[in-house]
Scaffold this active site. Structure first.
Site, PDB file in Angstrom:
ATOM      1  N   ARG A  77       0.852  -1.198   0.000  1.00  0.00           N
ATOM      2  CA  ARG A  77       0.000   0.000   0.000  1.00  0.00           C
ATOM      3  C   ARG A  77       0.886   1.246   0.000  1.00  0.00           C
ATOM      4  O   ARG A  77       1.713   1.422   0.900  1.00  0.00           O
ATOM      5  CB  ARG A  77      -0.884  -0.034   1.237  1.00  0.00           C
ATOM      6  CG  ARG A  77      -2.037   0.916   1.196  1.00  0.00           C
ATOM      7  CD  ARG A  77      -2.916   0.752   2.418  1.00  0.00           C
ATOM      8  NE  ARG A  77      -3.871  -0.328   2.313  1.00  0.00           N
ATOM      9  CZ  ARG A  77      -4.579  -0.798   3.355  1.00  0.00           C
ATOM     10  NH1 ARG A  77      -4.417  -0.278   4.553  1.00  0.00           N
ATOM     11  NH2 ARG A  77      -5.435  -1.769   3.195  1.00  0.00           N
ATOM     12  N   ARG A 146      -2.952   6.106  10.170  1.00  0.00           N
ATOM     13  CA  ARG A 146      -2.895   5.687   8.761  1.00  0.00           C
ATOM     14  C   ARG A 146      -2.855   6.918   7.855  1.00  0.00           C
ATOM     15  O   ARG A 146      -2.762   8.042   8.315  1.00  0.00           O
ATOM     16  CB  ARG A 146      -4.127   4.846   8.447  1.00  0.00           C
ATOM     17  CG  ARG A 146      -4.287   3.595   9.303  1.00  0.00           C
ATOM     18  CD  ARG A 146      -3.220   2.586   8.943  1.00  0.00           C
ATOM     19  NE  ARG A 146      -3.493   1.294   9.546  1.00  0.00           N
ATOM     20  CZ  ARG A 146      -4.250   0.336   9.004  1.00  0.00           C
ATOM     21  NH1 ARG A 146      -4.871   0.541   7.854  1.00  0.00           N
ATOM     22  NH2 ARG A 146      -4.412  -0.820   9.602  1.00  0.00           N
ATOM     23  N   LYS A 224      -5.411   0.159  14.602  1.00  0.00           N
ATOM     24  CA  LYS A 224      -5.295   1.220  13.601  1.00  0.00           C
ATOM     25  C   LYS A 224      -5.988   2.505  14.076  1.00  0.00           C
ATOM     26  O   LYS A 224      -6.908   2.460  14.905  1.00  0.00           O
ATOM     27  CB  LYS A 224      -5.916   0.767  12.286  1.00  0.00           C
ATOM     28  CG  LYS A 224      -7.372   0.352  12.401  1.00  0.00           C
ATOM     29  CD  LYS A 224      -7.978  -0.087  11.073  1.00  0.00           C
ATOM     30  CE  LYS A 224      -7.600  -1.492  10.690  1.00  0.00           C
ATOM     31  NZ  LYS A 224      -8.349  -2.018   9.534  1.00  0.00           N
ATOM     32  N   LYS A 226      -7.403   6.348  12.320  1.00  0.00           N
ATOM     33  CA  LYS A 226      -7.609   7.011  11.026  1.00  0.00           C
ATOM     34  C   LYS A 226      -8.090   8.447  11.196  1.00  0.00           C
ATOM     35  O   LYS A 226      -8.937   8.705  12.045  1.00  0.00           O
ATOM     36  CB  LYS A 226      -8.636   6.224  10.209  1.00  0.00           C
ATOM     37  CG  LYS A 226      -8.191   4.799   9.917  1.00  0.00           C
ATOM     38  CD  LYS A 226      -9.224   4.038   9.130  1.00  0.00           C
ATOM     39  CE  LYS A 226      -8.659   2.699   8.668  1.00  0.00           C
ATOM     40  NZ  LYS A 226      -9.662   1.931   7.901  1.00  0.00           N
ATOM     41  N   CYS A 445     -14.958  -3.111  -2.209  1.00  0.00           N
ATOM     42  CA  CYS A 445     -13.623  -3.444  -1.711  1.00  0.00           C
ATOM     43  C   CYS A 445     -13.029  -4.539  -2.599  1.00  0.00           C
ATOM     44  O   CYS A 445     -13.757  -5.152  -3.377  1.00  0.00           O
ATOM     45  CB  CYS A 445     -13.716  -3.908  -0.261  1.00  0.00           C
ATOM     46  SG  CYS A 445     -14.416  -5.559  -0.133  1.00  0.00           S
ATOM     47  N   CYS A 451      -7.995 -10.659  -0.719  1.00  0.00           N
ATOM     48  CA  CYS A 451      -8.202 -10.391   0.705  1.00  0.00           C
ATOM     49  C   CYS A 451      -8.422 -11.687   1.488  1.00  0.00           C
ATOM     50  O   CYS A 451      -9.357 -12.442   1.208  1.00  0.00           O
ATOM     51  CB  CYS A 451      -9.399  -9.465   0.897  1.00  0.00           C
ATOM     52  SG  CYS A 451      -9.669  -9.159   2.645  1.00  0.00           S
ATOM     53  N   CYS A 490     -16.999  -8.797   3.268  1.00  0.00           N
ATOM     54  CA  CYS A 490     -17.143  -9.230   4.666  1.00  0.00           C
ATOM     55  C   CYS A 490     -17.591  -8.015   5.476  1.00  0.00           C
ATOM     56  O   CYS A 490     -17.635  -6.903   4.957  1.00  0.00           O
ATOM     57  CB  CYS A 490     -15.823  -9.813   5.194  1.00  0.00           C
ATOM     58  SG  CYS A 490     -14.666  -8.607   5.849  1.00  0.00           S
ATOM     59  N   CYS A 494     -14.651  -2.049   4.525  1.00  0.00           N
ATOM     60  CA  CYS A 494     -13.590  -1.307   3.819  1.00  0.00           C
ATOM     61  C   CYS A 494     -14.097  -0.337   2.748  1.00  0.00           C
ATOM     62  O   CYS A 494     -13.430   0.638   2.440  1.00  0.00           O
ATOM     63  CB  CYS A 494     -12.595  -2.282   3.219  1.00  0.00           C
ATOM     64  SG  CYS A 494     -11.756  -3.243   4.490  1.00  0.00           S
TER      65      CYS A 494
END
Ligand code: SRM
Ligand code: SF4
Length: 590
Positions: A77, A146, A224, A226, A445, A451, A490, A494
């Site tokens: 990424r 992030r 994480k 954000k 996503c 994934c 899922c 995302c």
């Protein structure tokens, strides 16, 4: 206040982070050991360096049947703060996709690039090449701040430019400070990086600050974190979905400061009631100079009180939910050592995807190009990958990535307009006017096959849903309606499916009659809205893929018949009630 995990035993990941000695050890031990993949510990640390170990799930069963190891590969990424890129940086990413990736580039919902299919032996080359182009992958993933989001529009009104500068300053301040990333990938050289130096002094010193990583500490954050910057009339970064949001307060045409929102986060596990999506709530107001101090304080409270034993409950939203906002605010005041100002009466009112031709206000133009589900690739007559490369090689102008997975070509001379349109046409690249409204506002996503957490398809399935939706909406005269549809493989969220008009969330895998993987079932959510400030509600669960649009058809029909003047689809579903809509019978065929 005690940490939200109480005195429970820290999770395995906590020990791995500490053993890494500031994100170094396990990667240094394994990245050149000749194996095709890393151990679980090294792969955990690698996330902080911006890469995920994955395997090609399309061939997983076959490999197993043949007694072979998984087809290991890495996702890399590339951090792009505020989505700002030069032509050279675009061309670097394009070249890497060709040399070490899978011939595609993917624009993410957080305005970054992802390369897929990178082999372990190519990681060092990939990282070095990205750094030589003055970009980085450090902290694109992992338990840290992030990529910092910001509205990417190149409008020369002074406001967006100031906000973009604030976002870059914030990203720089919060970047990890240990040198392991450069020690491993670029031989200790800090080649230069828009997301990193200068990082500046610590503004909220606490007794617990670590000398190497004063903001994060040896164990980094519990999970994480954000951050996004947005304008009230243009919430293109989906500010409420972030742990920390800065919503601009503009007075007399000047950016004065921000309402600070806290606690947004979408990930959930349907079987665990203790998890849920949550939208950021207003904490306080700060002027522009105050963003580093307040941000550092919020991150440190998360560092010190976040749940380190249960990673499912380790996001900032759960601290705020468990403590209540007043207690959280009091804790932040303790950290900054002064009272906070109340938020201003400013809220999100609209969103813009910045697509199509737009005046920048400085005599130049921008052109926003829709990229379906963010995937830049050549397929049949649509040659996005080759067309964009040809564009950047010829014009050498900068670009911006959007949080709707699209790209803006900027700083274009008006005299180039026809020529650029011809170039795009040559490569089959449709301008936004030729894309239906529903497709334009949709996102998915990656899900299968890269994934590891996907239970159903998303990126590869949404185009079919779009075909069906286009037909259905046109049939009842709703083709021009802005309806946001977002699909994920899922419940992790995302593509941000929980605060849009129609969320389609992968629920369970299915098998075709011949035993091959089927298209899966989905949970349909309704009643959020395009501007992202309201969560949607479950409409129907375990809906087989081919039933998704038929289940929605009666709701569209009722919307067309019963909507109030100017009412959006999401507002209609919210007013009528999603439960009531779930009882609607299907319309009989004409
Ligand atoms: Fe995400 C994990 C892809 C934005 C919530 N996300 C993943 C991983 C890395 C899977 C994994 O852990 O093994 C996915 C990699 C798939 C692949 O093959 O590339 C992945 N997430 C993505 C991207 C690429 C989706 C996209 O369509 O663009 C986005 C990358 C953004 C970026 O550039 O950084 C992406 N992920 C998001 C968002 C949206 C946002 O941030 O605006 C969310 C919801 C907001 C939030 O964080 O709550 C999101 N991703 C998650 C979660 C759930 C976190 C949670 O609190 O429960 C996971 C799972 C996890 O972290 O364990 C996850
Ligand atoms: Fe993977 Fe789920 Fe995120 Fe989709 S939503 S990329 S399936 S983790």
């Amino acid at each position: 206040m005690e940490p939200s995990g109480g005195a429970a035993k820290p999770s395995k990941v906590e020990a791995i982070k500490i053993a890494s000695q500031y994100l170094y050890q396990q990667i240094a031990d394994e990245y050149r050991n000749g194996l095709s993949h890393m151990s679980e510990d090294a792969a955990t640390v690698l996330k902080f360096h911006g890469s995920y170990q994955q395997d090609d799930r399309d061939v997983r069963t076959q490999m197993k049947r043949e007694g072979k190891e998984k087809s290991f590969q890495f996702m890399v990424r590339i951090r792009v703060v505020g989505g700002k890129l030069t032509a050279a940086q675009y061309l670097m990413a394009d070249e890497l996709a060709r040399r070490v990736g899978n011939d595609t580039l993917r624009i993410t919902t957080r305005q970054e690039f992802q390369l897929h299919g990178v082999l372990k032996e190519d990681l060092a080359y990939t990282m070095r090449t990205i750094n030589e182009a003055l970009l980085s992958t450090l902290a694109a993933c992992g338990d840290v701040e992030r990529n910092v989001l910001c509205c990417p529009a190149p409008t020369s009104d002074g406001i967006r430019t100031a906000m973009q500068a604030d976002a870059a300053r914030f990203a720089s301040h919060c970047a990890p400070r240990a040198s392991s990333y450069w020690d491993i990938w670029v031989d200790g050289e800090k080649i230069g990086n828009s997301a990193l130096p200068p990082q500046g002094p610590i503004l909220v010193p606490t007794a617990g600050d670590d000398p190497v990583e004063p903001i994060y500490g040896k164990a980094y954050l519990p999970r994480k974190f954000k951050t996004a910057f947005a304008l009230p009339e243009d919430n293109c970064t989906d500010v409420h979905a972030n742990d920390l949001g800065f919503l601009a307060v503009v007075e007399n045409g000047e950016l004065k400061g921000y309402n600070v929102l806290v606690g947004g986060g979408l990930g959930t596990t349907p079987s665990a009631q203790k998890t849920f999506p949550f939208l950021g709530v207003p904490l306080c107001y700060v002027d522009r100079e105050g963003i580093l101090e307040i941000g550092e304080a919020v991150i440190k409270v998360f560092r010190d009180f976040g749940n380190r034993s249960d990673r499912k409950r380790a996001r900032l939203k759960y601290i705020i939910y468990d403590w209540g906002l007043p207690a959280f605010r009091a804790k932040i005041e303790e950290y900054v050592k002064h009272p906070l100002d109340d938020p201003k009466p400013v809220t999100v009112t609209d969103v813009d995807d910045h697509l199509g031709w737009q005046e920048q206000g400085d005599g130049k133009l921008s052109l926003g190009i829709p990229i379906e589900n963010g995937r830049i690739k050549d397929e049949g007559t649509l040659r996005l990958w080759s067309g964009l490369r040809a564009f950047f090689e010829k014009y050498q102008t900068p670009a911006r990535l959007t949080c709707q997975q699209s790209i803006l070509l900027i700083d274009l001379e008006p005299s180039w307009k026809r020529e650029i349109e011809r170039l795009l046409e040559e490569y089959g690249i449709a301008q936004v006017e030729r894309v239906s409204t529903v497709r334009r506002w949709s996102m998915a996503c990656p899900a299968m096959p890269t994934c590891g957490l996907a239970v159903t398809e998303a990126e590869r399935a949404l185009p079919t849903v779009m075909d069906e939706l286009e037909t259905e909406l046109a049939k009842i005269g709703l083709a021009g309606e802005r309806i946001t549809v977002r699909m994920t493989g899922c419940p992790n969220g995302c593509a941000r499916p929980y605060n849009c008009d129609i969320g389609l969330v992968g629920r369970s895998a299915t098998r075709n009659a011949d035993g091959s993987p089927g298209p899966g079932t989905y949970t349909i959510f309704l009643g959020g809205r395009s501007i992202g400030d309201r969560l949607n509600v479950e409409f129907k669960d375990y809906v087989p893929f081919e039933r998704v649009v038929p289940e929605l058809a009666p709701v569209f029909a009722r919307f067309a018949a019963d909507r109030q003047p100017g009412e959006t689809f999401g507002d209609f579903c919210d007013r009528v009630g999603v439960e009531a809509l779930a009882g609607e019978p299907e319309p009989t065929p004409a």
